[in-house]
Scaffold this active site. Sequence first.
Site, PDB file in Angstrom:
ATOM      1  N   ALA A   1      -5.360   6.747  -4.097  1.00 24.76           N
ATOM      2  CA  ALA A   1      -3.654   6.414  -4.489  1.00 24.76           C
ATOM      3  C   ALA A   1      -3.878   4.689  -4.590  1.00 24.76           C
ATOM      4  O   ALA A   1      -3.125   4.179  -4.115  1.00 24.76           O
ATOM      5  CB  ALA A   1      -2.928   6.446  -3.343  1.00 24.76           C
TER       6      ALA A   1
ATOM      7  N   SER B   1       1.039  -1.425  -0.289  1.00 21.51           N
ATOM      8  CA  SER B   1       0.229  -0.070   0.008  1.00 21.51           C
ATOM      9  C   SER B   1       0.577   1.516   0.079  1.00 21.51           C
ATOM     10  O   SER B   1       2.074   1.142  -0.540  1.00 21.51           O
ATOM     11  CB  SER B   1      -1.068   0.310   1.386  1.00 21.51           C
ATOM     12  OG  SER B   1      -1.769   1.041   1.171  1.00 21.51           O
ATOM     13  N   ASN B   2       0.012   2.752   0.426  1.00 26.77           N
ATOM     14  CA  ASN B   2       1.526   3.974   0.202  1.00 26.77           C
ATOM     15  C   ASN B   2       0.840   4.693   1.694  1.00 26.77           C
ATOM     16  O   ASN B   2      -0.489   4.194   2.272  1.00 26.77           O
ATOM     17  CB  ASN B   2       1.470   4.404  -0.789  1.00 26.77           C
ATOM     18  CG  ASN B   2      -0.203   4.403  -1.618  1.00 26.77           C
ATOM     19  OD1 ASN B   2      -0.314   5.951  -0.781  1.00 26.77           O
ATOM     20  ND2 ASN B   2      -0.942   4.102  -2.640  1.00 26.77           N
ATOM     21  N   GLN B   3       1.711   5.416   1.262  1.00 24.72           N
ATOM     22  CA  GLN B   3       1.104   6.553   3.038  1.00 24.72           C
ATOM     23  C   GLN B   3      -0.795   7.404   2.191  1.00 24.72           C
ATOM     24  O   GLN B   3      -0.794   8.215   4.197  1.00 24.72           O
ATOM     25  CB  GLN B   3       1.784   7.201   2.425  1.00 24.72           C
ATOM     26  CG  GLN B   3       3.287   7.032   3.201  1.00 24.72           C
ATOM     27  CD  GLN B   3       3.935   7.639   3.979  1.00 24.72           C
ATOM     28  OE1 GLN B   3       4.036   8.444   5.271  1.00 24.72           O
ATOM     29  NE2 GLN B   3       4.939   8.057   3.365  1.00 24.72           N
ATOM     30  N   SER B   4      -1.348   7.009   1.669  1.00 27.54           N
ATOM     31  CA  SER B   4      -2.769   8.189   1.234  1.00 27.54           C
ATOM     32  C   SER B   4      -3.826   8.138   2.765  1.00 27.54           C
ATOM     33  O   SER B   4      -3.630   6.651   2.932  1.00 27.54           O
ATOM     34  CB  SER B   4      -3.104   8.156   0.127  1.00 27.54           C
ATOM     35  OG  SER B   4      -4.414   8.393   0.135  1.00 27.54           O
TER      36      SER B   4
END
Length: 201
Positions: free
Chosen positions: A77, A11-14
Amino acid sequence: IEMIDPVRYISNQSSGKQGYEIASQLSLNGAKVTLISGPTNLTAPSNIKLVKIKSAKEMYKQVQKISNIDYGFFTAAVSDFKNKKIITKKIKKNDNYNLDLVKNIDILKKIGNDKKRKPKVLIGFAAETGNVDLARKKLIEKNCDIIVYNKIDEYNKVFGSDFNKITLVTKTNTKEIKKMTKVNCAKKIIEYIYNYQLINE
Ligand code: CTP
């Protein structure tokens, strides 16, 4: 998020905050809103339809279900990569395992280049550490009307923050907005689209 095995994912930080604020402001302005959301810790605004998904594939499936959309805001994102095969059993630390990443579907690009399903006004987002030209390149590639450009740097630590610094980009126009709350950014985006339509109708 893209699952790797039953306990791990990519995943990512969004945080999803900007998207939720836009959904909320649209609803307050009287719009009928469907919010297709990946996992977040946020409370969904009232008076909207919330559809929860996890992966890009699931999000695309839900996006395809909606037709005759006036405004499409692609704030998510989405993960650009996924593991080729989701492993059904937990990978153990002594296993000799390498991730085998493959490209994910680009939902915005698909919808932007699909005459039948493209919303009347298509709004994309671009998170970049580079300059605004990269956002305009995405606008062309994904056939959007407007791109909301986020410069990710020391000054605009956008992930998880209640503040954002955005620039609104069309084919011919670039409008830089000063740093403000994500609520006010949502209002600015909606106001800009309203004026954009007046000019382009
Ligand atoms: N997007 C999408 N599907 C993807 C990736 C991105 O629909 N698989 C959408 C995002 O919702 C956003 C826009 O495309 O509106 C741009 O996303 P961004 O992450 O900034 O760029 P990418 O297209 O992923 O390109 P890159 O990571 O190379 O900058």
